[in-house]
Enzyme design. Structure first.
Site, PDB file in Angstrom:
ATOM      1  N   LYS A 261       0.856  -1.099  -0.017  1.00  0.00           N
ATOM      2  CA  LYS A 261       0.155  -0.136  -0.178  1.00  0.00           C
ATOM      3  C   LYS A 261       0.772   1.223   0.006  1.00  0.00           C
ATOM      4  CE  LYS A 261      -3.796   1.877   2.710  1.00  0.00           C
ATOM      5  NZ  LYS A 261      -5.010   1.446   3.765  1.00  0.00           N
TER       6      LYS A 261
ATOM      7  N   GLU B 137     -11.334   5.977   4.100  1.00  0.00           N
ATOM      8  CA  GLU B 137     -11.375   4.924   5.580  1.00  0.00           C
ATOM      9  C   GLU B 137     -12.006   5.706   6.746  1.00  0.00           C
ATOM     10  OE1 GLU B 137      -7.101   4.359   6.058  1.00  0.00           O
ATOM     11  OE2 GLU B 137      -7.252   3.072   4.408  1.00  0.00           O
TER      12      GLU B 137
END
Ligand code: AMP
Length: 620
Positions: free
Chosen positions: A87, A185
């Site tokens: 990521k 998120e």
């Protein structure tokens, strides 16, 4: 303000046609998959009952690909073929990595456009690595739910830029997943809390994980989620608390140099001790090192808090900044949502609680809350909620704009604008007869293009030749709900247009974004001066061009004295343009303006006479 309707018309399913959809928290260290079962969101475990999947992929010698705990175990013995933290690499280039501080044990390829890691199974991009993680979670979900998924909502950090979002989508496509939506998120966390607790108002999402800290300010009303501002520190997390405690142990036990094996052992024990202190008031760290030395130290919770309280306080600065960006004070905050394993630490809870004057919301598992919110969103998008019509709004982390004459950045979509968004602005040509215009799309808070990040360039051609300033070019910026930008430009009289989907060739990392924001603030005064100078220079060049053209046509109207005065003032302005500041350039522009006033009047008379010559009164 543009609103996005999430549940699509006609997608509402009858109860018996429940569509299988999941939410995936694709994390740096761990990933999770969740779904809504009988109205509540749950994380799905693997066949051994483990919910978290370490985000690690190993390319084995027999052509096999291991994902998760087994790959993590093999990482130490096979680091070059075992990829973790993909990521941190996704949507980036080698050039980005050269600025990163983290040491990475991989063999990188030479490809400048996309990162490639050389493994024994060939070159792998972070997109392919992430796809393996997503594939594993997809298989896990399909086995557990007993059918094919209609799609998934995948979460990304609020700071992910266009390239990183696009790369995440590509990874999902490679994994055979239909992406219903990329979701920020913190927004996912808010969804988990908003829907569970039917909360309304302004909320702060405080996300302290293993290596990063993110904070977001969200506005929740029934069925409406709006991210007002985001901020954070990409190099602050639970690992720093481990490290502080580790150093304390070294001091206490008078240890200086440890070999790799002892370091790893002590670090793992330190982390366990830190986690134990969440429920215990004291704990012991005991180990025998490879040279026979014994480590035996009791640490109290109070001691641990004293050692690490400065790290907790470090998270409060970005919180203050995010509140400021959102234009609210802490008294306006109705609730604080805790996300990330490190928010279990009691002094974190206490400090955040004291700062906001209220107890943070923490009744959901802070490791799972993002995946749970994503699952709820996926359930709505798949059409499983007959009454579900939630609106979801996020914000742009940095301003988007374009380059105007003189190297200035003109902001079209300001930072923290709500997504999806579309804004248009009109621009014009600088030169007579200009038939093409280069649209240079930039991102950042600074006034000069050279201080912003270049995202893309494209050219609008076929502008009909007109006098400078006469053409009207409408440039439209559109950012979709996933945060992806497209820019179009249209000349208004002819309708000719050009457009581009902005896929930057490299990504912005969190540090760069934070740095760009900081620079934007700390250099405001300097930037204003640079902007004023550039604007004065544009005006000066325009005047010089006009005078040159006028002299070429009509200098015979001037006396020798008038001509030499204009020439002297022209030369003075040209010299100011080279090395003067904004004020000096403006003064020289005014002087030249004054010395050409009479010339302009004479030219106007001549033009009127020419225009009238041979015309009858009726025609005029
Ligand atoms: P995340 O990235 O959200 O999975 O968070 C991982 C971080 O949370 C690691 O630094 C863990 O050590 C930390 N963590 C997990 N459980 C606890 C706990 N009970 N007390 C303190 N820190 C914890």
């Amino acid at each position: 303000m543009a609103l996005l309707q999430i549940s699509e018309p006609g997608m509402s399913a009858a109860p018996h046609q429940h569509r299988l959809a999941v939410g995936i928290d694709l994390g740096t260290t761990n990933s999770l998959v969740a779904t809504v079962k009988s109205g509540s969101a749950v994380c799905l475990p693997d066949e051994k009952g483990r919910k978290t999947l370490p985000s690690v992929v190993r390319y084995g010698s027999g052509g096999e690909i291991e994902v998760g705990a087994d790959a993590l175990k093999a990482q130490k013995i096979d680091p070059q073929n075992t990829v973790s933290s993909a990521k941190r690499l996704i949507g980036r280039t080698l050039a980005d990595l050269q600025q990163a501080s983290h040491y990475l044990p991989y063999r990188f390829g030479e490809n400048e456009r996309v990162i490639e890691l050389h493994t024994r199974q060939g070159a792998k991009t972070p997109i392919e690595v992430s796809a393996e993680i997503l594939k594993t979670l997809k298989n896990r979900a399909e086995a557990s739910l007993g059918g094919a998924l209609v799609g998934a909502v995948i979460t990304v950090p609020a700071y992910f830029d266009d390239a990183q979002r696009q790369a995440t989508k590509d990874a999902a496509r490679l994994a055979g997943l239909n992406v219903l939506r990329l979701l920020n998120e913190p927004t996912a966390a808010a969804i988990a809390y908003g829907l569970d607790n039917a909360s309304e108002g302004t909320f702060v999402v405080y996300d302290l994980g293993g290596g990063t800290f993110d904070v977001s300010v969200l506005q929740l009303t029934k069925g409406l989620f709006e991210v007002k501002a985001t901020g954070g520190n990409s190099a602050l997390g639970g690992d720093d608390f481990d490290h502080r405690l580790f150093c304390h142990l070294l001091e206490q036990n008078k240890l200086s140099q440890l070999n790799e094996q002892d370091s790893q052992l002590l670090l793992a024990l330190t982390r366990s001790a830190k986690e134990a202190l969440t429920t215990e008031t004291s704990t012991a760290v005991r180990a025998t090192l490879s040279d026979g030395k014994i480590v035996d130290t009791v640490i109290t919770r109070q001691e641990f808090h004293n050692l690490t309280q400065h790290l907790v306080l470090k998270t409060i600065e970005p919180v203050k900044q995010a509140l400021k960006d959102a234009g609210i004070s802490k008294a306006d905050v109705n609730g604080v949502i805790m996300v990330g394993g490190s928010t279990r630490m009691l002094h974190v809870q206490q400090t955040v609680g004291t700062f906001f004057g209220q107890t943070p919301l923490n009744n959901l598992n802070p490791d799972e809350v993002v995946a749970l919110g994503a699952a709820m969103q996926a359930d709505v998008l798949a059409g499983n909620k007959a009454d579900g019509e939630w609106l979801l709004l996020d914000v742009t982390p940095l301003s988007l704009g374009l380059e105007t004459y003189g190297g200035l950045a003109e902001k079209v979509i300001p930072r923290n604008s709500t997504l999806p968004t579309s804004r248009a602005q009109e621009f014009t040509t600088f030169k007579d007869g200009q038939t093409a215009m280069t649209i240079h799309v930039v991102q950042g808070e600074r006034e000069l293009v050279s201080d912003c990040r270049s995202l893309a360039k494209f050219t609008l051609r076929g502008i009909p030749p007109m006098a400078a300033g006469a053409a009207r070019i409408r440039v439209t910026f559109q950012v979709d709900a996933d945060g992806l930008l497209s820019v179009s430009a249209q000349e208004q009289s002819t309708g000719v247009q050009a457009q581009i989907e902005v896929k930057p060739s490299y990504g912005l990392d969190d540090d760069t974004i934070t740095q760009m924001l900081k620079d934007g603030m700390s250099n405001a005064a300097e930037d204003m001066a640079a902007r004023a100078r550039a604007e004065a220079a544009v005006e000066a060049e325009s005047l010089l061009g006009a005078i040159e053209a006028a002299l070429a046509l009509d200098s015979d109207l001037l006396s020798a004295d008038e001509l030499s005065a204009i020439q002297a003032d022209t030369a003075a302005l040209q010299s100011r343009l080279q090395n003067g500041n904004a004020e000096e350039i403006r003064a020289a522009v005014s002087a030249l303006g004054r010395s050409t006033d009479n010339f302009a009047a004479k030219r106007m008379n001549r033009n009127i006479k020419r225009a009238l010559a041979g015309q009858s009164v009726d025609n005029i």
